[in-house]
Design a protein around this motif. Structure first.
Motif, mmCIF file in Angstrom:
data_model
loop_
_atom_site.group_PDB
_atom_site.id
_atom_site.type_symbol
_atom_site.label_atom_id
_atom_site.label_comp_id
_atom_site.label_asym_id
_atom_site.label_seq_id
_atom_site.Cartn_x
_atom_site.Cartn_y
_atom_site.Cartn_z
ATOM 1 N N SER A 196 76.584 51.708 35.521
ATOM 2 C CA SER A 196 76.694 52.317 36.851
ATOM 3 C C SER A 196 75.315 52.714 37.354
ATOM 4 O O SER A 196 74.293 52.373 36.751
ATOM 5 N N GLY A 197 75.306 53.476 38.465
ATOM 6 C CA GLY A 197 74.039 53.942 39.017
ATOM 7 C C GLY A 197 73.423 55.045 38.162
ATOM 8 O O GLY A 197 72.218 55.278 38.220
ATOM 9 N N ASP A 227 68.923 48.952 41.977
ATOM 10 C CA ASP A 227 68.740 49.521 43.333
ATOM 11 C C ASP A 227 67.261 49.570 43.705
ATOM 12 O O ASP A 227 66.874 49.245 44.831
ATOM 13 N N GLY A 248 72.461 47.322 45.075
ATOM 14 C CA GLY A 248 72.735 46.271 44.090
ATOM 15 C C GLY A 248 73.629 45.178 44.669
ATOM 16 O O GLY A 248 73.436 43.988 44.407
ATOM 17 N N GLU A 252 72.632 41.196 45.095
ATOM 18 C CA GLU A 252 73.406 40.064 44.587
ATOM 19 C C GLU A 252 73.657 39.040 45.693
ATOM 20 O O GLU A 252 73.445 37.839 45.500
ATOM 21 N N GLY A 368 79.875 50.664 38.690
ATOM 22 C CA GLY A 368 79.597 49.922 39.921
ATOM 23 C C GLY A 368 78.989 48.543 39.705
ATOM 24 O O GLY A 368 79.322 47.590 40.407
ATOM 25 N N ASN A 372 79.365 42.870 39.870
ATOM 26 C CA ASN A 372 78.419 41.766 40.027
ATOM 27 C C ASN A 372 78.949 40.504 39.333
ATOM 28 O O ASN A 372 79.207 40.507 38.127
HETATM 29 P P1 AMP Z 1 78.661 53.883 40.351
HETATM 30 O O1 AMP Z 1 77.491 54.722 39.866
HETATM 31 O O2 AMP Z 1 79.631 53.516 39.265
HETATM 32 O O3 AMP Z 1 79.348 54.456 41.571
HETATM 33 O O4 AMP Z 1 78.048 52.495 40.848
HETATM 34 C C1 AMP Z 1 77.016 52.415 41.792
HETATM 35 C C2 AMP Z 1 75.964 51.445 41.300
HETATM 36 O O5 AMP Z 1 76.516 50.134 41.198
HETATM 37 C C3 AMP Z 1 74.792 51.354 42.247
HETATM 38 O O6 AMP Z 1 73.599 51.340 41.481
HETATM 39 C C4 AMP Z 1 75.040 50.025 42.952
HETATM 40 O O7 AMP Z 1 73.895 49.439 43.471
HETATM 41 C C5 AMP Z 1 75.624 49.229 41.814
HETATM 42 N N1 AMP Z 1 76.339 48.045 42.308
HETATM 43 C C6 AMP Z 1 77.432 48.017 43.098
HETATM 44 N N2 AMP Z 1 77.786 46.738 43.364
HETATM 45 C C7 AMP Z 1 76.881 45.950 42.708
HETATM 46 C C8 AMP Z 1 76.700 44.552 42.571
HETATM 47 N N3 AMP Z 1 77.518 43.676 43.173
HETATM 48 N N4 AMP Z 1 75.671 44.102 41.809
HETATM 49 C C9 AMP Z 1 74.838 44.978 41.189
HETATM 50 N N5 AMP Z 1 74.954 46.309 41.286
HETATM 51 C C10 AMP Z 1 75.963 46.799 42.030
#
Ligand code: AMP
Ligand code: ZN
Length: 456
Positions: A196-197, A227, A248, A252, A368, A372
């Motif tokens: 995740s982020g 990011d 992210g 992609e 998140g 991908n």
């Molecule tokens: P979360 O912390 O679980 O809410 O996820 C957010 C993180 O997931 C952020 O860093 C986003 O940029 C990343 N993210 C979301 N969709 C994608 C994607 N398709 N490819 C890469 N990173 C992603």
């Protein structure tokens, strides 16, 4: 003549209604980071589940270029009560109001008084996360629990990410109209890559509260690195088009815009192979993390992820080539993701070879970054080539992969069924491991847990 067996081949509606009758109902709140989310989840007697309400508002942090604690806190304060108010009108309708009066909520509906089923308990994210954000959700949850005289469940956000595939299979079972008892799928044990982020960890889940962290990031989370890479590599007009700070996702779609997401990927013979570009105007080399000699990278670091090296290499490349054209930027974006995702794959493969990790049939990829598609390709291809063709890869749908209250609700239900409740004086926990070997004792190491036998 009609075959007699038609009466026993399919359940009739009464049977279906009986097994899908409600067992538990919870209203859940998630406010650990920048997403304010509320869910109403019902679990049926046959282990299937129905999501009556699920909504999320993400704080607009674009001007900060990333998650901003004060802006996120204010967004929770502004939006949480409204989401709860909306959620109440999605609670199941209670038809009979004269009896079981304590189980009924009387709401002001559009057409007058509305009678809804009162949840059996309130679930809320207690940690880990940003303290002020967590407190908004926790205080609201405590208020509801006191007002409605029902138990409170303050759950671990990372445990919720790990249990997400079990929520998804329960929802799928209800959608399929299953009448038999649905299995809790995946069954323990399984491995989860939480990407995740804010987190990057490989977790071995043996049971509801027994999760061992097999590998963790030593610096930044993979989503954070991606990011930051996106902010370096994406042309300005792409960045301007972002609707949130999930760069992210943009990276992609930019990286594969010329390939319609066909990845044309071949697993490397070694994860230590540097990536080299010889495109004119963007010649560069990026070394993979821990690229010590050896076919798999140094096994000494099998329990560690590191992404800052890739991130600073990308920054250095863009500083040297500020005028890099779009083709060069696409190549750089693809190779950066490939290096990061192969690094994830390498630690999963190390773990699968450990003698103490047995009977793993499922690798769940959550968080998140799990949305991908290139990550999916890289994990599948590398597992296949290393002899793990039968390993099931589970990617929960993106809406359940990013932070959301449905996974919190499900975790509350599993913990409630296991007999756990949270006392009303429980405080938010900024750092809260899911590994019981950690200094804080993991999920059950936190104070404030009480068992149902003590009363709610
Ligand atoms: P979360 O912390 O679980 O809410 O996820 C957010 C993180 O997931 C952020 O860093 C986003 O940029 C990343 N993210 C979301 N969709 C994608 C994607 N398709 N490819 C890469 N990173 C992603
Ligand atoms: Zn999360």
């Amino acid at each position: 003549m009609r075959p007699l067996c038609r009466f026993i081949r399919r359940p009739n509606h009464c049977t279906l209604r009986h097994v899908q009758r409600r067992l538990l109902l919870t209203l859940a709140i998630e406010t650990s980071c920048d997403d304010t989310s509320v869910a109403v989840l019902e679990k049926h007697k046959n282990n299937s589940a129905a999501l009556h309400f699920h909504s999320k508002i993400t704080s607009d942090n674009r001007i900060y270029g990333g998650v901003h604690p004060i802006a996120s806190h204010e967004s929770h304060q502004q939006n949480l009560a409204t989401l709860v108010e909306q959620a109440l009108h999605s609670l199941p309708i209670k038809k009979r109001t004269s009896e079981h009066i304590t189980e009924v909520l009387c709401l002001n509906g559009k057409d007058g008084m509305e009678f809804r089923e009162k949840p059996d308990f309130i679930t809320v994210t207690r940690g880990p996360g940003m303290r002020s954000s967590l407190n908004t959700g926790l205080d609201t949850a405590k208020g509801l629990a006191v007002a409605w005289q029902i138990p409170l469940l303050g759950v671990n956000h990372m445990q919720a990410h790990a249990l997400t595939p079990r929520l998804v299979s329960a929802l799928d079972a209800a959608d399929a109209g299953e009448y038999k008892a649905a299995a809790n799928d995946p069954a323990f044990p399984f491995l989860t890559l939480l990407v995740s982020g804010g987190h990057t960890m490989l977790v071995h889940s043996r049971s509801l509260c027994d999760h061992e962290i097999l590998a963790n990031t030593t610096d930044m989370a993979v989503g954070d690195m991606i990011d930051k890479t996106a902010r370096e590599v994406l042309p300005q007009e792409h960045l301007n088009s972002a609707s949130d700070v999930m760069y992210g996702k943009l990276l992609e779609s930019f990286a594969f815009a010329d390939q319609q997401l066909s990845h044309d990927y071949h697993p490397p013979s070694s994860f230590t192979r540097p990536r080299i570009s010889q495109l004119s105007g963007s010649d560069w080399t990026i070394n993979p993390p821990y690229c010590a000699p050896g076919p798999e990278g140094s096994i000494t670091f099998a329990d560690a992820f590191t992404f800052s090296g890739i991130g600073s290499s990308v920054k250095g490349i863009m500083d040297r080539h500020p005028e890099m054209d779009e083709i060069g930027r696409r190549v750089l974006a693809r190779e950066t993701m490939a290096l990061a995702f192969e690094h994830l794959a390498s630690r999963a493969l190390f773990a699968l070879q450990r003698p103490d990790i047995q009977d793993i049939r499922t690798l769940v990829v959550s968080g998140g970054v799990a949305s991908n598609q290139f990550l999916k390709t890289i994990l599948r291809e590398n597992l296949d080539v290393k002899g793990y063709k039968n390993m099931k890869l589970v990617f929960p749908p993106p809406k359940f992969c990013t932070d959301n209250a449905a996974m919190i609700a499900w975790t509350g239900i599993e913990m409630f069924e296991a007999g756990w409740r949270t006392s009303l004086d429980a405080m938010a926990i900024k750092k809260w491991s899911i590994d019981q070997k950690a200094a804080d004792g993991g999920i059950l190491g936190a104070d404030g847990w009480k068992s149902a036998a003590v009363g709610h």
